[in-house]
Design a protein around this motif. Structure first.
Motif, PDB file in Angstrom:
ATOM      1  N   ALA A  19       0.837  -1.207   0.000  1.00 45.95           N
ATOM      2  CA  ALA A  19       0.000   0.000   0.000  1.00 45.95           C
ATOM      3  C   ALA A  19       0.868   1.252   0.000  1.00 45.95           C
ATOM      4  CB  ALA A  19      -0.930  -0.006   1.207  1.00 45.95           C
ATOM      5  N   ALA A  20       1.944   1.232   0.768  1.00 41.85           N
ATOM      6  CA  ALA A  20       2.837   2.394   0.834  1.00 41.85           C
ATOM      7  C   ALA A  20       3.565   2.603  -0.495  1.00 41.85           C
ATOM      8  CB  ALA A  20       3.834   2.236   1.973  1.00 41.85           C
ATOM      9  N   THR A  21       4.054   1.536  -1.108  1.00 38.20           N
ATOM     10  CA  THR A  21       4.784   1.697  -2.372  1.00 38.20           C
ATOM     11  C   THR A  21       3.840   2.053  -3.519  1.00 38.20           C
ATOM     12  OG1 THR A  21       4.756  -0.690  -2.751  1.00 38.20           O
ATOM     13  CG2 THR A  21       6.733   0.251  -1.737  1.00 38.20           C
ATOM     14  N   ASP A  22       2.575   1.685  -3.409  1.00 36.97           N
ATOM     15  CA  ASP A  22       1.589   2.071  -4.424  1.00 36.97           C
ATOM     16  C   ASP A  22       1.423   3.586  -4.499  1.00 36.97           C
ATOM     17  OD1 ASP A  22       1.069  -0.449  -5.341  1.00 36.97           O
ATOM     18  OD2 ASP A  22      -0.844  -0.680  -4.280  1.00 36.97           O
ATOM     19  N   LEU A  23       1.783   4.290  -3.441  1.00 36.02           N
ATOM     20  CA  LEU A  23       1.688   5.746  -3.451  1.00 36.02           C
ATOM     21  C   LEU A  23       2.583   6.364  -4.513  1.00 36.02           C
ATOM     22  CD1 LEU A  23       1.743   6.351   0.405  1.00 36.02           C
ATOM     23  CD2 LEU A  23      -0.253   6.451  -1.121  1.00 36.02           C
ATOM     24  N   PHE A  24       3.581   5.607  -4.972  1.00 31.04           N
ATOM     25  CA  PHE A  24       4.497   6.107  -5.985  1.00 31.04           C
ATOM     26  C   PHE A  24       4.252   5.460  -7.343  1.00 31.04           C
ATOM     27  CE2 PHE A  24       6.564   6.796  -1.940  1.00 31.04           C
ATOM     28  CZ  PHE A  24       6.907   8.138  -2.041  1.00 31.04           C
ATOM     29  N   ALA A  25       3.196   4.672  -7.453  1.00 31.89           N
ATOM     30  CA  ALA A  25       2.898   3.972  -8.706  1.00 31.89           C
ATOM     31  C   ALA A  25       2.359   4.920  -9.779  1.00 31.89           C
ATOM     32  CB  ALA A  25       1.908   2.834  -8.462  1.00 31.89           C
ATOM     33  N   HIS A  26       1.725   5.978  -9.359  1.00 34.70           N
ATOM     34  CA  HIS A  26       1.174   6.955 -10.300  1.00 34.70           C
ATOM     35  C   HIS A  26       2.143   8.126 -10.394  1.00 34.70           C
ATOM     36  CE1 HIS A  26      -2.659   4.860 -10.511  1.00 34.70           C
ATOM     37  NE2 HIS A  26      -2.513   4.651  -9.222  1.00 34.70           N
ATOM     38  N   THR A  27       2.663   8.347 -11.566  1.00 36.40           N
ATOM     39  CA  THR A  27       3.733   9.312 -11.790  1.00 36.40           C
ATOM     40  C   THR A  27       3.455  10.692 -11.200  1.00 36.40           C
ATOM     41  OG1 THR A  27       4.295   8.190 -13.838  1.00 36.40           O
ATOM     42  CG2 THR A  27       5.093  10.444 -13.592  1.00 36.40           C
ATOM     43  N   TRP A  28       2.242  11.184 -11.358  1.00 33.58           N
ATOM     44  CA  TRP A  28       1.955  12.559 -10.970  1.00 33.58           C
ATOM     45  C   TRP A  28       1.597  12.718  -9.489  1.00 33.58           C
ATOM     46  CZ3 TRP A  28       3.440  16.409 -13.909  1.00 33.58           C
ATOM     47  CH2 TRP A  28       3.584  16.192 -15.279  1.00 33.58           C
ATOM     48  N   ASP A  29       1.219  11.652  -8.801  1.00 29.90           N
ATOM     49  CA  ASP A  29       0.797  11.785  -7.403  1.00 29.90           C
ATOM     50  C   ASP A  29       1.881  12.407  -6.512  1.00 29.90           C
ATOM     51  OD1 ASP A  29      -1.519  10.642  -8.358  1.00 29.90           O
ATOM     52  OD2 ASP A  29      -1.485   8.920  -7.012  1.00 29.90           O
ATOM     53  N   PRO A  30       3.116  11.918  -6.548  1.00 31.60           N
ATOM     54  CA  PRO A  30       4.152  12.553  -5.720  1.00 31.60           C
ATOM     55  C   PRO A  30       4.418  14.006  -6.117  1.00 31.60           C
ATOM     56  CG  PRO A  30       4.888  10.396  -6.472  1.00 31.60           C
ATOM     57  CD  PRO A  30       3.624  10.718  -7.212  1.00 31.60           C
ATOM     58  N   VAL A  31       4.243  14.312  -7.403  1.00 35.68           N
ATOM     59  CA  VAL A  31       4.455  15.678  -7.872  1.00 35.68           C
ATOM     60  C   VAL A  31       3.391  16.605  -7.281  1.00 35.68           C
ATOM     61  CG1 VAL A  31       4.606  17.153  -9.930  1.00 35.68           C
ATOM     62  CG2 VAL A  31       5.545  14.828  -9.987  1.00 35.68           C
TER      63      VAL A  31
END
Length: 125
Positions: A19-31
């Motif tokens: 679940a935590a690593t999925d937070l970075f699965a979508h390119t724009w979410d961290p941006v």
């Protein structure tokens, strides 16, 4: 099996890590999260700060981040209506912790990473 090995095994099998690593699965979410780091922003301010993100992609990101409890939406009773997006405590902890560490790593090793990717692409041809 050592205690350290047992913890590594738990991480691999643990849905919390996924679940935590999925937070970075979508390119724009961290941006989007990084763009909210300095405080609440309106939608058009987010698009201007980020650049290169389409309205649809921003909408999708905001929905995912809202559903994940990482950001919150504040609608202000004004004319014209105004909506701000801001990090929640959970979102702030992600930005201040893992994202900051990843950013430092990227600054330190980014050139090496890009070189490796480019040489890997060239070799794969």
């Amino acid at each position: 099996m050592t205690e350290d090995d047992a913890h590594r095994h738990e991480w691999v099998a643990d849905c919390l890590l996924r679940a935590a690593t999925d937070l970075f699965a979508h390119t724009w979410d961290p941006v989007v999260l990084a763009a909210l780091r300095l405080g609440p922003r309106r939608r058009r301010e987010l698009r201007a700060a980020i650049g290169g993100i389409s309205d649809k992609v921003l909408t999708d990101c905001l929905h995912r981040l809202l559903a994940g409890g990482l950001i919150e939406r504040h609608a202000h009773a004004e004319a014209p209506p105004r909506v701000d997006y801001a990090l929640t405590g959970l979102g702030q902890s992600l930005v201040d912790g893992p994202m900051t560490a990843l950013g430092r790593w990227a600054i330190e090793h980014g050139d090496e990473l890009l070189e490796a990717q480019e040489s890997g692409t060239a070799k794969g041809r």
